[in-house]
Design a protein around this motif. Sequence first.
Motif, PDB file in Angstrom:
ATOM      1  N   HIS A   1       5.820   4.096  -2.783  1.00  0.00           N
ATOM      2  CA  HIS A   1       5.458   3.202  -1.626  1.00  0.00           C
ATOM      3  C   HIS A   1       6.186   3.491  -0.209  1.00  0.00           C
ATOM      4  N   ALA A   2       7.210   4.029  -0.029  1.00  0.00           N
ATOM      5  CA  ALA A   2       7.875   4.073   1.048  1.00  0.00           C
ATOM      6  C   ALA A   2       7.182   5.483   1.569  1.00  0.00           C
ATOM      7  N   ALA A   3       6.714   6.288   0.593  1.00  0.00           N
ATOM      8  CA  ALA A   3       6.109   7.532   1.049  1.00  0.00           C
ATOM      9  C   ALA A   3       4.509   7.455   1.113  1.00  0.00           C
TER      10      ALA A   3
ATOM     11  N   LYS B   1      -3.436   6.690  -4.664  1.00  0.00           N
ATOM     12  CA  LYS B   1      -3.827   6.615  -3.068  1.00  0.00           C
ATOM     13  C   LYS B   1      -2.771   7.127  -2.078  1.00  0.00           C
ATOM     14  N   VAL B   2      -3.232   7.925  -1.091  1.00  0.00           N
ATOM     15  CA  VAL B   2      -2.220   8.417  -0.352  1.00  0.00           C
ATOM     16  C   VAL B   2      -2.518   7.794   0.902  1.00  0.00           C
ATOM     17  N   TRP B   3      -1.969   6.798   1.573  1.00  0.00           N
ATOM     18  CA  TRP B   3      -1.990   6.316   2.953  1.00  0.00           C
ATOM     19  C   TRP B   3      -2.134   7.623   3.966  1.00  0.00           C
ATOM     20  N   GLY B   4      -3.244   7.513   4.801  1.00  0.00           N
ATOM     21  CA  GLY B   4      -3.354   8.481   5.912  1.00  0.00           C
ATOM     22  C   GLY B   4      -3.945   9.838   5.533  1.00  0.00           C
TER      23      GLY B   4
ATOM     24  N   ASP C   1      -9.821  -3.005  -0.717  1.00  0.00           N
ATOM     25  CA  ASP C   1      -8.838  -2.045  -0.014  1.00  0.00           C
ATOM     26  C   ASP C   1      -7.840  -2.573  -1.047  1.00  0.00           C
ATOM     27  N   ILE C   2      -6.803  -1.820  -1.433  1.00  0.00           N
ATOM     28  CA  ILE C   2      -5.718  -2.038  -1.814  1.00  0.00           C
ATOM     29  C   ILE C   2      -4.295  -1.546  -1.217  1.00  0.00           C
ATOM     30  N   ASP C   3      -2.999  -2.294  -1.523  1.00  0.00           N
ATOM     31  CA  ASP C   3      -1.762  -1.778  -1.165  1.00  0.00           C
ATOM     32  C   ASP C   3      -0.900  -1.735  -2.398  1.00  0.00           C
ATOM     33  N   GLU C   4       0.340  -1.899  -1.929  1.00  0.00           N
ATOM     34  CA  GLU C   4       1.502  -1.755  -2.947  1.00  0.00           C
ATOM     35  C   GLU C   4       1.407  -3.024  -3.873  1.00  0.00           C
ATOM     36  N   ARG C   5       0.919  -4.111  -3.615  1.00  0.00           N
ATOM     37  CA  ARG C   5       0.837  -5.260  -4.270  1.00  0.00           C
ATOM     38  C   ARG C   5       0.044  -5.042  -5.583  1.00  0.00           C
ATOM     39  N   SER C   6      -1.123  -3.950  -5.433  1.00  0.00           N
ATOM     40  CA  SER C   6      -2.088  -3.784  -6.556  1.00  0.00           C
ATOM     41  C   SER C   6      -1.177  -3.264  -7.659  1.00  0.00           C
ATOM     42  N   ASP C   7       0.005  -2.373  -7.193  1.00  0.00           N
ATOM     43  CA  ASP C   7       0.700  -1.800  -8.205  1.00  0.00           C
ATOM     44  C   ASP C   7       1.766  -2.979  -8.830  1.00  0.00           C
ATOM     45  N   VAL C   8       2.203  -3.938  -7.929  1.00  0.00           N
ATOM     46  CA  VAL C   8       2.938  -4.840  -8.332  1.00  0.00           C
ATOM     47  C   VAL C   8       2.153  -5.762  -9.373  1.00  0.00           C
ATOM     48  N   PHE C   9       0.741  -5.878  -9.243  1.00  0.00           N
ATOM     49  CA  PHE C   9       0.095  -6.742 -10.503  1.00  0.00           C
ATOM     50  C   PHE C   9       0.126  -5.791 -11.648  1.00  0.00           C
TER      51      PHE C   9
END
Length: 344
Positions: A147-149, A178-181, A248-256
Motif C-alpha cells: 500500500h505504501a508503494a 491495482k496500481v495507483w497512478g 473505486d477502491i483503496d487499501e480499505r478493500s484489502d482490509v475487508f
Amino acid sequence: MMLSLSSTDIQLPSPRPHGLAKYRDLTEMARGGNGVLYAAYDQIVGRTVVLKMLLPEHRLDRGFRRRLLREARVTAQLEHPGTVPVHEIGEDEEYGIYYAMKRISGENFFSVLRQLGKGDEKVAAAFPLHRRIEIVRDTCQTLVFAHAAGVIHRDVKPENIWVGNFGEVTLLDWGSAKVWGAPTLDDGRYAVTSTPHNESSHAPPSESASMSKVKHEEHTYELPTLTPANLLIGTPTYMSPEQIANRDIDERSDVFSVGVCLYEAMAVAEPFRGKDRNETFENICMRQPTPPSERSPNQHIPKEADRIVFKAIAKQTASRYQTMRELIADLDELLLIVRQEETE
C-alpha cells in the motif's frame, strides 16, 4: 581476449544459452484459466526456479500478454520478504512472454484450513489459534509495504497466502493488483456486465442499521469453489462490498478481504459463503455473519477477536480500519491474549 563463463567453470553450458534456453527440465506444476507454471533448472545460476507463461491459446492475445507483463513487473517491484522475488522477465519466440521467480516451499493457507476443517489433529497441533492469527498478521505486514508503494492487491485470500516450511509467509498472485497512478491494462475485460442484481441492491447498509444474519452453509470446505463474477476482479467469498458494486477502491478493500481471512483462520469457517455466488454477494453487502467465537466455540476464540473481525469487515469503508497498520496493532494485542490463554 575475454574469457567465457564455461572456460571458468566447465559445468556451465557453452555457448551460453539465453532466454528460455538456459532453463532445462521443465516440469508443469499447475495451470489456471490463463497461465501455466513450470518448475525449471537455471543452468547458469544453478538453481531451481518457477516459470510462469501464458497458455498456448492466449500467447498471441495482446490483452493477456499485457496483463502477464504487468503482473511480472508489479511483483518484481515489490521487493519485500513477504513477496516472491522475480529473477527475470523475457520473451520466447515459441512460448511468448514469461517470467522466472523464486521457487518457494510449503503449502497455501487454504490447504491448512481445509485440513483443520477435516479434523486433522497433526495439522491442528502445528497450527494452533495463535499461529493462524500470526499468518494473517504477517500478510498484513506485506500489504503495508504494498500500500505504501501504491499497490492494492484486490484478491487477498487463504489460497494466495503461502506458508513456508520455515515459518515464512508469502502473499502471492499480484496479477489482479491495482496500481495507483498507472493506466489500467484490463482492456475492458474486467468491466462489470449485467448481473441478476443491480448496483443499488448491493449498496451496503449503514453500520447502525439492523442487518439480517448470514445463513451459514455447513462443511464449506467440501463445497466447490465459487467462480468469479462475470468480468469482476476478485474471488467472490473475499470481495469487499465496493468491489462487488464496482466502485473505486483503496487499501480499505484489502482490509475487508483480510478481515474475511482472519475470520476464516480463527473459526475455520467462511463468514459469507452462500449457496451460490449471488447469495454470497448479498451476504457480503447486506448481512452480518455469526461472530467467530460463537460460530466455532471449540476454537476458544476470545471475544476481542469478534470486535476486530467486525471492524475489518464493516460494510462501510469509513467504519473499517483505515490502514493495515491499525489492524496490525489490534492483532498484536489479540495475540497477547491468545498466547496467554493457550498457556493457561
